[in-house]
Design a protein around this motif. Structure first.
Motif, PDB file in Angstrom:
ATOM      1  N   ASP A 142       5.526  -8.855  -1.817  1.00 39.57           N
ATOM      2  CA  ASP A 142       6.720  -8.420  -1.102  1.00 39.57           C
ATOM      3  C   ASP A 142       6.784  -6.895  -1.077  1.00 39.57           C
ATOM      4  OD1 ASP A 142       7.508 -11.061  -0.590  1.00 39.57           O
ATOM      5  OD2 ASP A 142       8.450 -11.216  -2.566  1.00 39.57           O
ATOM      6  N   LEU A 143       5.866  -6.333  -0.298  1.00 35.70           N
ATOM      7  CA  LEU A 143       5.726  -4.884  -0.167  1.00 35.70           C
ATOM      8  C   LEU A 143       5.690  -4.514   1.309  1.00 35.70           C
ATOM      9  CD1 LEU A 143       2.782  -4.446  -2.708  1.00 35.70           C
ATOM     10  CD2 LEU A 143       5.202  -3.941  -3.134  1.00 35.70           C
ATOM     11  N   ARG A 144       6.341  -3.426   1.658  1.00 35.16           N
ATOM     12  CA  ARG A 144       6.273  -2.944   3.034  1.00 35.16           C
ATOM     13  C   ARG A 144       4.956  -2.223   3.312  1.00 35.16           C
ATOM     14  NH1 ARG A 144      11.573  -2.137   1.512  1.00 35.16           N
ATOM     15  NH2 ARG A 144      13.071  -3.344   2.716  1.00 35.16           N
ATOM     16  N   ARG A 145       4.331  -1.697   2.258  1.00 33.29           N
ATOM     17  CA  ARG A 145       3.066  -0.977   2.413  1.00 33.29           C
ATOM     18  C   ARG A 145       2.028  -1.488   1.415  1.00 33.29           C
ATOM     19  NH1 ARG A 145       6.831   3.260   3.024  1.00 33.29           N
ATOM     20  NH2 ARG A 145       6.570   3.990   0.910  1.00 33.29           N
ATOM     21  N   PRO A 146       1.514  -2.707   1.639  1.00 30.05           N
ATOM     22  CA  PRO A 146       0.443  -3.175   0.763  1.00 30.05           C
ATOM     23  C   PRO A 146      -0.713  -2.182   0.834  1.00 30.05           C
ATOM     24  CG  PRO A 146       0.790  -4.692   2.604  1.00 30.05           C
ATOM     25  CD  PRO A 146       1.799  -3.603   2.731  1.00 30.05           C
ATOM     26  N   ALA A 147      -1.557  -2.186  -0.183  1.00 27.27           N
ATOM     27  CA  ALA A 147      -2.610  -1.163  -0.217  1.00 27.27           C
ATOM     28  C   ALA A 147      -3.829  -1.654  -0.973  1.00 27.27           C
ATOM     29  CB  ALA A 147      -2.062   0.096  -0.889  1.00 27.27           C
ATOM     30  N   ARG A 148      -4.912  -0.915  -0.785  1.00 28.57           N
ATOM     31  CA  ARG A 148      -6.136  -1.055  -1.569  1.00 28.57           C
ATOM     32  C   ARG A 148      -6.364   0.304  -2.205  1.00 28.57           C
ATOM     33  NH1 ARG A 148      -9.623  -5.007  -0.909  1.00 28.57           N
ATOM     34  NH2 ARG A 148      -9.278  -6.580   0.669  1.00 28.57           N
ATOM     35  N   LEU A 149      -6.447   0.333  -3.526  1.00 29.41           N
ATOM     36  CA  LEU A 149      -6.564   1.603  -4.241  1.00 29.41           C
ATOM     37  C   LEU A 149      -7.776   1.610  -5.154  1.00 29.41           C
ATOM     38  CD1 LEU A 149      -2.834   1.868  -5.353  1.00 29.41           C
ATOM     39  CD2 LEU A 149      -3.909   3.081  -3.448  1.00 29.41           C
ATOM     40  N   THR A 150      -8.472   2.728  -5.170  1.00 31.86           N
ATOM     41  CA  THR A 150      -9.561   2.949  -6.112  1.00 31.86           C
ATOM     42  C   THR A 150      -9.037   3.812  -7.251  1.00 31.86           C
ATOM     43  OG1 THR A 150     -10.253   4.950  -4.987  1.00 31.86           O
ATOM     44  CG2 THR A 150     -11.300   2.862  -4.268  1.00 31.86           C
ATOM     45  N   VAL A 151      -9.824   3.956  -8.290  1.00 29.04           N
ATOM     46  CA  VAL A 151      -9.465   4.862  -9.374  1.00 29.04           C
ATOM     47  C   VAL A 151      -9.296   6.269  -8.816  1.00 29.04           C
ATOM     48  CG1 VAL A 151     -10.338   5.972 -11.478  1.00 29.04           C
ATOM     49  CG2 VAL A 151     -10.421   3.482 -11.253  1.00 29.04           C
ATOM     50  N   ALA A 152     -10.172   6.681  -7.912  1.00 28.23           N
ATOM     51  CA  ALA A 152     -10.061   8.019  -7.307  1.00 28.23           C
ATOM     52  C   ALA A 152      -8.715   8.185  -6.605  1.00 28.23           C
ATOM     53  CB  ALA A 152     -11.217   8.259  -6.337  1.00 28.23           C
ATOM     54  N   ALA A 153      -8.251   7.155  -5.899  1.00 28.45           N
ATOM     55  CA  ALA A 153      -6.956   7.230  -5.219  1.00 28.45           C
ATOM     56  C   ALA A 153      -5.815   7.311  -6.232  1.00 28.45           C
ATOM     57  CB  ALA A 153      -6.768   6.026  -4.298  1.00 28.45           C
ATOM     58  N   LEU A 154      -5.944   6.615  -7.339  1.00 21.63           N
ATOM     59  CA  LEU A 154      -4.892   6.635  -8.365  1.00 21.63           C
ATOM     60  C   LEU A 154      -4.778   8.001  -9.045  1.00 21.63           C
ATOM     61  CD1 LEU A 154      -5.432   3.097  -9.900  1.00 21.63           C
ATOM     62  CD2 LEU A 154      -3.463   3.867  -8.557  1.00 21.63           C
ATOM     63  N   LEU A 155      -5.814   8.809  -8.936  1.00 25.34           N
ATOM     64  CA  LEU A 155      -5.758  10.164  -9.494  1.00 25.34           C
ATOM     65  C   LEU A 155      -4.823  11.076  -8.710  1.00 25.34           C
ATOM     66  CD1 LEU A 155      -9.517  10.628 -10.400  1.00 25.34           C
ATOM     67  CD2 LEU A 155      -7.586  10.579 -12.003  1.00 25.34           C
TER      68      LEU A 155
END
Length: 159
Positions: A22-35
């Protein structure tokens, strides 16, 4: 439940975390993105049934910050609607953990739960981030190699 290694893929792509539910902006995140989120540190001590007391240092963004950016579908007309939301976390090894939104919400439990991108100074790029709950005495909810996080507000039927 610390870092698990994943089998390399043909392209040796970095591990991804898929945010769904239940998210308006589902996403795919890498460790690099989490930085790109503010990084927080936690020195933790927890007990593992199989290996006893463990001590580690983790860094990473707060789970609350990452999930808030995905814009959960809270109903502004319902008082404290966010309290009905659950967060399911699944690791690549099949390990699961469940949290309530209230645990991580600054207005309620304020638990400083991390999506760790490093463990004792070692980046987790290849295996994926790790769920870190500094407030937990037992390490059972420390999910390594996270591949999916689902935010679910489906408990509205109880009202």
């Amino acid at each position: 439940m610390i870092a698990v290694s994943r089998s390399p893929t043909a392209a040796d792509a970095p591990a991804e975390v898929v945010l769904t539910g239940d998210l308006r902006r589902p996403a795919r995140l890498t460790v690099a993105a989490l930085l790109s989120w503010p990084q927080h540190g936690a020195r933790v001590t927890f007990e593992c049934a199989g290996s006893g007391i463990r001590r580690h240092r983790f860094t990473g963004p707060r789970l609350h910050d990452v999930l808030t950016a995905a814009d959960p579908v809270f109903d502004p007309t319902r008082r404290k609607d966010r309290l009905r939301f659950l967060i399911a976390v699944r690791g690549a090894d099949g390990h699961h953990a469940l949290l309530s939104w209230a645990e991580i919400d600054p207005d309620f439990g304020r638990a400083p739960v991390l999506l760790a991108v490093s463990l004792d100074g070692t980046p987790l790029d290849g295996t994926g981030p790790q769920l870190v709950l500094p407030q937990d005495r037992c390490g059972a909810r420390y999910v390594s190699g996270i591949e999916a996080i689902r935010v679910d507000g489906g408990y509205a039927a109880w009202h």
